[in-house]
Design a protein around this motif. Structure first.
Motif, PDB file in Angstrom:
ATOM      1  N   GLU A   8       0.830  -1.206   0.000  1.00 59.08           N
ATOM      2  CA  GLU A   8       0.000   0.000   0.000  1.00 59.08           C
ATOM      3  C   GLU A   8       0.868   1.260   0.000  1.00 59.08           C
ATOM      4  N   ILE A   9       1.965   1.227   0.739  1.00 62.52           N
ATOM      5  CA  ILE A   9       2.875   2.376   0.747  1.00 62.52           C
ATOM      6  C   ILE A   9       3.575   2.504  -0.602  1.00 62.52           C
ATOM      7  N   GLN A  10       3.918   1.382  -1.200  1.00 64.99           N
ATOM      8  CA  GLN A  10       4.510   1.411  -2.537  1.00 64.99           C
ATOM      9  C   GLN A  10       3.531   2.019  -3.542  1.00 64.99           C
ATOM     10  N   SER A  11       2.264   1.621  -3.457  1.00 66.10           N
ATOM     11  CA  SER A  11       1.245   2.178  -4.338  1.00 66.10           C
ATOM     12  C   SER A  11       1.082   3.679  -4.102  1.00 66.10           C
ATOM     13  N   LEU A  12       1.149   4.092  -2.845  1.00 67.53           N
ATOM     14  CA  LEU A  12       1.069   5.515  -2.511  1.00 67.53           C
ATOM     15  C   LEU A  12       2.233   6.279  -3.138  1.00 67.53           C
ATOM     16  N   PHE A  13       3.413   5.682  -3.086  1.00 68.59           N
ATOM     17  CA  PHE A  13       4.601   6.300  -3.681  1.00 68.59           C
ATOM     18  C   PHE A  13       4.437   6.447  -5.193  1.00 68.59           C
ATOM     19  N   TYR A  14       3.947   5.405  -5.839  1.00 70.07           N
ATOM     20  CA  TYR A  14       3.751   5.457  -7.287  1.00 70.07           C
ATOM     21  C   TYR A  14       2.686   6.496  -7.658  1.00 70.07           C
ATOM     22  N   THR A  15       1.636   6.594  -6.841  1.00 70.23           N
ATOM     23  CA  THR A  15       0.603   7.604  -7.083  1.00 70.23           C
ATOM     24  C   THR A  15       1.192   9.002  -6.993  1.00 70.23           C
ATOM     25  N   TRP A  16       2.022   9.217  -5.975  1.00 73.36           N
ATOM     26  CA  TRP A  16       2.680  10.524  -5.835  1.00 73.36           C
ATOM     27  C   TRP A  16       3.541  10.835  -7.060  1.00 73.36           C
ATOM     28  N   ASP A  17       4.280   9.854  -7.534  1.00 65.73           N
ATOM     29  CA  ASP A  17       5.150  10.057  -8.692  1.00 65.73           C
ATOM     30  C   ASP A  17       4.328  10.427  -9.927  1.00 65.73           C
ATOM     31  N   ASP A  18       3.240   9.702 -10.161  1.00 63.04           N
ATOM     32  CA  ASP A  18       2.365  10.000 -11.300  1.00 63.04           C
ATOM     33  C   ASP A  18       1.714  11.371 -11.145  1.00 63.04           C
ATOM     34  N   LEU A  19       1.288  11.675  -9.925  1.00 59.79           N
ATOM     35  CA  LEU A  19       0.624  12.947  -9.664  1.00 59.79           C
ATOM     36  C   LEU A  19       1.576  14.123  -9.876  1.00 59.79           C
ATOM     37  N   SER A  20       2.817  13.953  -9.489  1.00 60.67           N
ATOM     38  CA  SER A  20       3.806  15.017  -9.686  1.00 60.67           C
ATOM     39  C   SER A  20       3.969  15.345 -11.163  1.00 60.67           C
ATOM     40  N   ASN A  21       3.976  14.314 -11.987  1.00 59.68           N
ATOM     41  CA  ASN A  21       4.087  14.529 -13.434  1.00 59.68           C
ATOM     42  C   ASN A  21       2.816  15.145 -14.004  1.00 59.68           C
ATOM     43  N   LEU A  22       1.665  14.685 -13.518  1.00 58.96           N
ATOM     44  CA  LEU A  22       0.387  15.209 -14.005  1.00 58.96           C
ATOM     45  C   LEU A  22       0.227  16.686 -13.670  1.00 58.96           C
ATOM     46  N   CYS A  23       0.584  17.063 -12.447  1.00 58.22           N
ATOM     47  CA  CYS A  23       0.373  18.441 -11.997  1.00 58.22           C
ATOM     48  C   CYS A  23       1.245  19.440 -12.748  1.00 58.22           C
ATOM     49  N   ALA A  24       2.317  18.957 -13.341  1.00 63.07           N
ATOM     50  CA  ALA A  24       3.166  19.839 -14.145  1.00 63.07           C
ATOM     51  C   ALA A  24       2.523  20.147 -15.497  1.00 63.07           C
ATOM     52  N   LYS A  25       1.476  19.358 -15.858  1.00 65.39           N
ATOM     53  CA  LYS A  25       0.875  19.507 -17.184  1.00 65.39           C
ATOM     54  C   LYS A  25      -0.564  20.007 -17.148  1.00 65.39           C
ATOM     55  N   ASP A  26      -1.330  19.576 -16.141  1.00 63.88           N
ATOM     56  CA  ASP A  26      -2.771  19.867 -16.135  1.00 63.88           C
ATOM     57  C   ASP A  26      -3.229  20.159 -14.706  1.00 63.88           C
ATOM     58  N   GLN A  27      -3.437  21.426 -14.385  1.00 58.15           N
ATOM     59  CA  GLN A  27      -3.778  21.818 -13.027  1.00 58.15           C
ATOM     60  C   GLN A  27      -5.167  21.338 -12.612  1.00 58.15           C
ATOM     61  N   THR A  28      -6.109  21.313 -13.552  1.00 64.57           N
ATOM     62  CA  THR A  28      -7.470  20.877 -13.219  1.00 64.57           C
ATOM     63  C   THR A  28      -7.491  19.408 -12.805  1.00 64.57           C
ATOM     64  N   LYS A  29      -6.877  18.568 -13.622  1.00 62.92           N
ATOM     65  CA  LYS A  29      -6.800  17.149 -13.279  1.00 62.92           C
ATOM     66  C   LYS A  29      -5.971  16.948 -12.015  1.00 62.92           C
ATOM     67  N   CYS A  30      -4.975  17.788 -11.846  1.00 62.60           N
ATOM     68  CA  CYS A  30      -4.118  17.716 -10.662  1.00 62.60           C
ATOM     69  C   CYS A  30      -4.941  17.877  -9.391  1.00 62.60           C
ATOM     70  N   ASN A  31      -5.833  18.866  -9.383  1.00 66.68           N
ATOM     71  CA  ASN A  31      -6.656  19.121  -8.197  1.00 66.68           C
ATOM     72  C   ASN A  31      -7.542  17.923  -7.866  1.00 66.68           C
ATOM     73  N   ASN A  32      -8.108  17.312  -8.903  1.00 67.66           N
ATOM     74  CA  ASN A  32      -8.979  16.155  -8.688  1.00 67.66           C
ATOM     75  C   ASN A  32      -8.201  14.961  -8.137  1.00 67.66           C
ATOM     76  N   GLU A  33      -7.041  14.711  -8.724  1.00 69.83           N
ATOM     77  CA  GLU A  33      -6.247  13.558  -8.306  1.00 69.83           C
ATOM     78  C   GLU A  33      -5.592  13.772  -6.944  1.00 69.83           C
ATOM     79  N   LEU A  34      -5.349  15.029  -6.590  1.00 71.11           N
ATOM     80  CA  LEU A  34      -4.767  15.325  -5.283  1.00 71.11           C
ATOM     81  C   LEU A  34      -5.704  14.871  -4.166  1.00 71.11           C
TER      82      LEU A  34
END
Length: 280
Positions: A75-101
């Motif tokens: 579960e912590i590994q999955s959390l880490f991977y989610t953070w990594d994906d989210l970091s990349n997403l937030c650099a490109k799309d702020q709207t989707k970033c807010n939802n995924e955050l």
């Protein structure tokens, strides 16, 4: 404390490999390797995933109590991977970033509940053998560290959620660099926890093969879908696996034969992967 654990584990890996030398069964020239994308996608990658799954199944079967530790680690590994994906997403799309955050925040809450449950179970443990006292103390301390780290993570996420909802600011840099130290430490701490309740010899073997083999397959080959990483590090990875396999099958007597069959299955899969990559 964690830095000391890392240093000790690195020392263990060096000492382990030095004490258990083994020849590399497959000498090869990287320049002549011809593993096609098709072979990697349809044979190598599925077999790597099977090896990883069987590693965790082995831990669960050795002792049922490891089941909870494996679940928390994953579960912590999955959390880490989610953070990594989210970091990349937030650099490109702020709207989707807010939802995924918001989803990321909920995921951290699930991890918090898992840690709390495990801490409660540790308090309810009855009399234990003397040789397990240190193991239990280590696990108790590790869960305490994870709880504190996750609390810090949740607090940082909440602050970012307030910031984005108020000003709709781009938080990609803060998400990447402010959360990175905390969530990386969580991931490593959970990895060091995996074999914490095992006997010393088995624990050393599991820590060695995880850090030098399974972790690399998880984080780079499977997670990144990276054929080149597997090929570039094939010799070192192969030596790590063969060292572990030899130690487990030739010298360890504390594991039931039925569980050792899983190690044999993993070994056969790895040999099959090598044959495909090296075309032998």
């Amino acid at each position: 404390m964690l830095r000391l654990m890392i240093i000790l584990l690195m020392g263990l890996n060096v000492a382990y490999a030095a004490a258990n030398p083994i020849n590399n069964y497959f000498s090869y020239d990287k320049k002549i390797i011809d593993c096609s994308d098709y072979e990697f996608r349809n044979y190598v990658l599925p077999q790597v995933k099977n090896i990883i799954s069987e590693f965790y199944l082995f831990l669960r079967k050795v002792d049922p109590i490891n089941n909870d530790l494996v679940n928390l680690k994953l579960e912590i590994q999955s959390l880490f991977y989610t953070w990594d994906d989210l970091s990349n997403l937030c650099a490109k799309d702020q709207t989707k970033c807010n939802n995924e955050l918001s989803s990321f925040y909920k995921q951290a809450g699930v991890v918090d509940k898992r840690i709390t449950t495990l801490q409660s179970q540790q308090l309810l443990v009855g009399p234990i053998d003397n040789f397990m006292i240190d193991n239990r103390l280590f696990l108790t301390h590790t869960l305490y560290e994870l709880a504190n780290l996750n609390y810090r993570l949740v607090h940082k996420i909440e602050r970012l959620m307030v910031k984005t909802s108020a000003n709709n600011e781009n938080i990609s840099a803060e998400l990447r660099f402010e959360l990175q130290p905390v969530i990386q430490e969580m991931k490593l701490t959970s990895e060091l926890m995996l074999a914490s309740l095992m006997g010393e010899e088995l624990r050393d073997n599991i820590n060695f093969v995880y850090m030098n083999y399974i972790k690399l397959l998880e984080d780079f080959v499977v997670r990144k879908n990276n054929k080149d990483y597997l090929i570039e590090g094939l010799e070192e990875t192969n030596i790590a696996w063969n060292t572990f396999h030899m130690k487990m099958t030739k010298g360890l007597r504390s594991v039931a034969p039925s569980n050792m069959n899983l190690i044999t299955t993993m070994h056969n899969r790895w040999v099959g992967i090598l044959k495909v990559i090296l075309d032998r």
